[in-house]
Design a protein around this motif. Sequence first.
Motif, short mmCIF file in Angstrom:
data_model
loop_
_atom_site.label_atom_id
_atom_site.label_comp_id
_atom_site.label_asym_id
_atom_site.label_seq_id
_atom_site.Cartn_x
_atom_site.Cartn_y
_atom_site.Cartn_z
N VAL A 193 0.84 -1.21 0.00
CA VAL A 193 0.00 0.00 0.00
C VAL A 193 0.87 1.25 0.00
CG1 VAL A 193 -1.71 1.30 1.32
CG2 VAL A 193 -1.92 -1.18 1.11
N ARG A 194 1.93 1.26 0.82
CA ARG A 194 2.84 2.41 0.85
C ARG A 194 3.52 2.62 -0.50
NH1 ARG A 194 4.37 0.22 5.64
NH2 ARG A 194 6.37 -0.44 4.80
N LYS A 195 3.93 1.54 -1.14
CA LYS A 195 4.58 1.64 -2.45
C LYS A 195 3.62 2.21 -3.49
CE LYS A 195 7.95 -2.01 -1.69
NZ LYS A 195 8.38 -3.37 -2.05
N ILE A 196 2.39 1.75 -3.47
CA ILE A 196 1.39 2.26 -4.42
C ILE A 196 1.12 3.74 -4.16
CG2 ILE A 196 -1.04 2.11 -5.07
CD1 ILE A 196 -0.76 -0.94 -4.73
N ASN A 197 0.98 4.11 -2.89
CA ASN A 197 0.74 5.52 -2.56
C ASN A 197 1.90 6.39 -3.01
OD1 ASN A 197 -1.74 4.99 -1.43
ND2 ASN A 197 -0.97 4.90 0.66
N GLU A 198 3.13 5.92 -2.85
CA GLU A 198 4.29 6.69 -3.30
C GLU A 198 4.30 6.81 -4.82
OE1 GLU A 198 7.59 9.01 -2.95
OE2 GLU A 198 6.35 8.25 -1.31
N LEU A 199 3.93 5.75 -5.53
CA LEU A 199 3.86 5.80 -6.99
C LEU A 199 2.79 6.79 -7.45
CD1 LEU A 199 4.76 4.57 -9.72
CD2 LEU A 199 2.92 2.91 -9.43
N VAL A 200 1.64 6.79 -6.80
CA VAL A 200 0.56 7.72 -7.14
C VAL A 200 1.03 9.16 -6.90
CG1 VAL A 200 -1.73 8.51 -6.45
CG2 VAL A 200 -1.30 6.08 -6.81
N LYS A 201 1.70 9.39 -5.79
CA LYS A 201 2.19 10.73 -5.48
C LYS A 201 3.17 11.21 -6.54
CE LYS A 201 5.35 11.65 -2.29
NZ LYS A 201 6.01 11.74 -0.99
N ARG A 202 4.08 10.34 -6.95
CA ARG A 202 5.06 10.73 -7.99
C ARG A 202 4.38 10.96 -9.33
NH1 ARG A 202 10.75 7.72 -6.99
NH2 ARG A 202 10.87 8.11 -4.76
N ALA A 203 3.37 10.15 -9.65
CA ALA A 203 2.66 10.34 -10.92
C ALA A 203 1.93 11.68 -10.93
CB ALA A 203 1.68 9.19 -11.13
N ARG A 204 1.33 12.04 -9.80
CA ARG A 204 0.65 13.34 -9.72
C ARG A 204 1.65 14.48 -9.89
NH1 ARG A 204 -3.20 11.96 -4.61
NH2 ARG A 204 -4.82 10.89 -5.78
N MET A 205 2.80 14.36 -9.27
CA MET A 205 3.82 15.41 -9.39
C MET A 205 4.31 15.52 -10.84
SD MET A 205 5.89 14.82 -5.81
CE MET A 205 7.21 15.94 -6.26
N ALA A 206 4.48 14.39 -11.52
CA ALA A 206 4.91 14.41 -12.92
C ALA A 206 3.83 15.05 -13.80
CB ALA A 206 5.21 12.99 -13.39
N LYS A 207 2.57 14.76 -13.52
CA LYS A 207 1.47 15.35 -14.29
C LYS A 207 1.43 16.86 -14.10
CE LYS A 207 -3.50 15.13 -14.96
NZ LYS A 207 -4.76 14.50 -14.52
N VAL A 208 1.58 17.32 -12.87
CA VAL A 208 1.58 18.76 -12.60
C VAL A 208 2.76 19.42 -13.30
CG1 VAL A 208 1.92 20.47 -10.77
CG2 VAL A 208 0.31 18.60 -10.43
N HIS A 209 3.91 18.79 -13.26
CA HIS A 209 5.09 19.34 -13.94
C HIS A 209 4.83 19.46 -15.44
CE1 HIS A 209 9.31 20.12 -14.79
NE2 HIS A 209 9.24 19.20 -15.72
N ALA A 210 4.26 18.41 -16.04
CA ALA A 210 3.97 18.45 -17.48
C ALA A 210 2.97 19.55 -17.81
CB ALA A 210 3.45 17.09 -17.93
N LEU A 211 1.96 19.73 -16.98
CA LEU A 211 0.96 20.78 -17.22
C LEU A 211 1.59 22.17 -17.12
CD1 LEU A 211 -2.08 19.30 -15.28
CD2 LEU A 211 -1.85 19.57 -17.77
N ILE A 212 2.48 22.36 -16.17
CA ILE A 212 3.15 23.66 -16.03
C ILE A 212 4.03 23.94 -17.23
CG2 ILE A 212 4.90 24.90 -14.69
CD1 ILE A 212 3.70 23.57 -12.17
N VAL A 213 4.80 22.95 -17.66
CA VAL A 213 5.67 23.14 -18.83
C VAL A 213 4.83 23.43 -20.08
CG1 VAL A 213 7.28 21.96 -20.37
CG2 VAL A 213 7.59 21.81 -17.90
N THR A 214 3.73 22.72 -20.25
CA THR A 214 2.85 22.96 -21.41
C THR A 214 2.28 24.37 -21.37
OG1 THR A 214 2.27 20.62 -21.48
CG2 THR A 214 0.79 22.13 -22.59
#
Length: 101
Positions: free
Chosen positions: A69-90
């Motif tokens: 569960v902790r590993k999945i939560n960490e993966l979700v958190k990193r995916a959200r951060m990557a999505k936000v980064h991509a949206l900002i760059v766009t």
Amino acid sequence: MIDAQQLMRVYGALMWSLGKVFQTPEVLRVYIGSFWDKPYKFEDNKELFQAEQNDLLADLRSLPRNSAVRKINELVKRARMAKVHALIVTHLRSQFGWLEE
């Protein structure tokens, strides 16, 4: 001897200090107790210490189950951060026109 009120003050001060050190939105779990095999000198906080020890042991036993569960939560958190980064760059590319390929 430390009474219940003093113990809670120390606990509150510890949590306040840890909040400054650990920059996480989650509240840390701190276990209160006397973790040795000798009998207690003062019996006032015995029930609290035993309950805290039981909680600690239960949490330690559940670590393997909660690992996935902790590993999945960490993966979700990193995916959200990557999505936000991509949206900002766009957005920056569309506003300023730089960073064009």
